[in-house]
Design an enzyme around this catalytic site. Structure first.
Site, short mmCIF file in Angstrom:
data_model
loop_
_atom_site.label_atom_id
_atom_site.label_comp_id
_atom_site.label_asym_id
_atom_site.label_seq_id
_atom_site.Cartn_x
_atom_site.Cartn_y
_atom_site.Cartn_z
N GLY A 1 -1.53 -4.79 -1.11
CA GLY A 1 -1.95 -3.43 -1.32
C GLY A 1 -1.33 -2.59 -0.24
CE LYS A 2 -0.57 2.47 -2.94
NZ LYS A 2 -1.24 3.20 -3.99
CB VAL A 3 0.06 -0.92 5.42
CG1 VAL A 3 -0.20 -0.78 6.91
CG2 VAL A 3 0.00 -2.39 5.01
CG ASP B 1 6.89 -13.71 4.14
OD1 ASP B 1 8.09 -13.88 3.81
OD2 ASP B 1 6.16 -12.86 3.62
CD GLU C 1 2.84 0.21 -2.87
OE1 GLU C 1 3.28 1.34 -3.06
OE2 GLU C 1 1.70 -0.17 -3.19
N GLY C 2 2.61 -3.59 0.11
CA GLY C 2 2.96 -5.01 0.08
C GLY C 2 2.23 -5.75 -0.99
P1 ADP Z 1 2.27 -7.44 3.02
O1 ADP Z 1 1.59 -8.75 2.92
O2 ADP Z 1 1.79 -6.47 2.05
O3 ADP Z 1 3.76 -7.54 3.15
P2 ADP Z 1 2.32 -6.51 5.81
O4 ADP Z 1 1.30 -6.92 6.83
O5 ADP Z 1 3.69 -7.07 5.94
O6 ADP Z 1 1.70 -6.80 4.37
O7 ADP Z 1 2.40 -4.92 5.80
C1 ADP Z 1 3.27 -4.21 4.95
C2 ADP Z 1 4.08 -3.21 5.75
O8 ADP Z 1 3.20 -2.27 6.40
C3 ADP Z 1 4.90 -3.83 6.87
O9 ADP Z 1 6.18 -4.23 6.40
C4 ADP Z 1 4.99 -2.68 7.88
O10 ADP Z 1 6.06 -1.82 7.57
C5 ADP Z 1 3.67 -1.93 7.68
N1 ADP Z 1 2.71 -2.38 8.70
C6 ADP Z 1 1.96 -3.50 8.68
N2 ADP Z 1 1.20 -3.59 9.80
C7 ADP Z 1 1.48 -2.51 10.56
C8 ADP Z 1 1.05 -2.02 11.84
N3 ADP Z 1 0.15 -2.69 12.57
N4 ADP Z 1 1.58 -0.86 12.29
C9 ADP Z 1 2.48 -0.19 11.56
N5 ADP Z 1 2.94 -0.58 10.37
C10 ADP Z 1 2.45 -1.72 9.85
MG MG Z 2 4.95 -8.18 4.71
#
Ligand code: ADP
Ligand code: MG
Length: 348
Positions: free
Chosen positions: A26-28, A136, A22-23
């Site tokens: 939005g959501k991952v 970051d 959750e960033g």
């Molecule tokens: P934000 O800009 O919202 O911080 P991120 O790309 O850092 O976006 O993604 C948020 C979170 O989602 C990450 O901290 C990680 O835990 C999870 N995540 C992101 N990309 C992946 C991936 N390719 N595989 C597994 N988890 C992921």
């Molecule tokens: Mg992040």
């Protein structure tokens, strides 16, 4: 049966399994490609309002991601549009560094720490050579899988920088506070790869202690937290520190010596301690480049040698910052309920 499968699909071929992040955007989600059975991560791009069109920050992130290809940098497989949402599709990674380091009982061996940190520096070196600042670096943006592979992720704040120009004007409101280097906290708008190297230095110590080394609540406190451990800057150790915009404004009232060595000498090896203290030089000019750090005796000479970790998925599960936060929330809730139970049973 086939019909049900179809109905469960979220996009073209991806079946959503769980939320893993959750960033800011939005959501991952973790999802599986129903045709190839490969696991992927779907990162949804938040559309603030349709009027503004496609968000420029996301465009920048996509453009940057499309220009990189390295084993220690996350790869963007494709983009996916579903209803009114746009997703970036990535290879799925089982953990992020924040999740692993806050795992309640998982032990990282020294040789594994070394291998992981080396991969982080290799990824950074690649980015910097390509003229990209990540801006970051922190645990939740470093992904890991059970084969011990590490990848730098989240290019939401990244940008190309000009290696030959020093009078540039970049924003200093980047990098999560705890990993933000002193030059940015002092208002620098001309900076370079040293900002990422500082973040790597913070993470190196965190590999050993499992908690962020500098934890401030605001910019002033963050500087104080840094000075308390690394000492206060002066013209001798940081020659042009007085040229920084906010230096006079936030000048420390008393001078402090560095306590770094005495604080960490019991936890880190001699070469590790030396390398970390160089990465965390207050003066960015004194920080080694990622390439120089890779050639450090810490990796090549000091025992143990770096060994790629390999973890059994059943044993450790999947750990991202998101799950760790959920777990802590649950624990707090449980504790509260426990307290309530004791209270009511203790009452006469
Ligand atoms: P934000 O800009 O919202 O911080 P991120 O790309 O850092 O976006 O993604 C948020 C979170 O989602 C990450 O901290 C990680 O835990 C999870 N995540 C992101 N990309 C992946 C991936 N390719 N595989 C597994 N988890 C992921
Ligand atoms: Mg992040």
């Amino acid at each position: 049966m086939a019909k049900k499968r179809q109905a469960e699909r979220t996009g073209s071929v991806y079946e959503r399994k769980a939320q893993v992040g959750e960033g800011t955007y939005g959501k991952v989600y973790k999802a599986v490609n129903a045709i190839t059975n490969e696991m992927v991560a779907l990162k949804r791009i938040r559309m603030e309002s349709e009027r503004d069109g496609f968000p420029i920050t996301a465009l920048r992130e996509i453009k940057l991601l499309q220009s990189v290809r390295h084993e220690n940098v996350v790869s963007l497989l494709e983009m996916m549009v579903e209803k009114s949402s746009v997703y970036m599709v990535f290879d799925y990674m089982d953990h992020d560094l924040s999740g692993i380091l806050t795992h309640p009982n998982f032990v990282l061996e020294q040789a594994h720490v070394k291998h992981l940190f080396k991969q982080l520096l290799s990824g950074l070196n690649y980015l910097h050579k390509r003229g990209i600042l990540h801006r970051d670096i922190k645990g939740s943006n470093i992904l890991l899988n059970n084969d011990g592979q590490l990848k730098i992720a989240d290019f939401g704040l990244a940008r190309f920088y000009n290696k030959h120009k020093s009078n540039v004007d970049y924003t200093n409101r980047v990098i999560t506070l705890w990993y933000r280097p002193p030059e940015l906290l002092l208002g620098a708008t001309a900076y370079g790869p040293g900002v990422d190297v500082w973040g790597a230095g913070c993470l190196m110590v965190e590999f050993y202690t499992r908690r962020a080394i500098f934890q401030g609540q605001d910019e002033m406190q963050q500087l104080e937290a840094i000075y308390n451990i690394m000492g206060t800057p002066n013209k001798e150790i940081y020659s042009d520190v007085d040229q920084l915009p906010w230096y006079e404004l936030v000048k420390p009232t008393e001078e402090k010596e560095s306590k770094f060595i005495s604080l960490y000498e019991k936890i880190m090896s001699p070469c590790g301690l030396e390398l970390a203290s160089k990465l965390l030089s207050l003066d960015p000019k004194k920080r080694p480049s990622a390439e120089e750090a890779l050639a450090d005796p810490y990796f090549a000479e000091e025992k143990p040698e770096p060994v790629r970790p390999s973890w059994s998925g059943d044993l450790i599960g999947e750990w991202h910052e998101y799950e760790s936060k959920q777990r802590r929330k649950k624990e707090k809730q449980l504790n509260k309920e426990q307290e309530k139970v004791t209270e009511t049973t203790e009452k006469p």
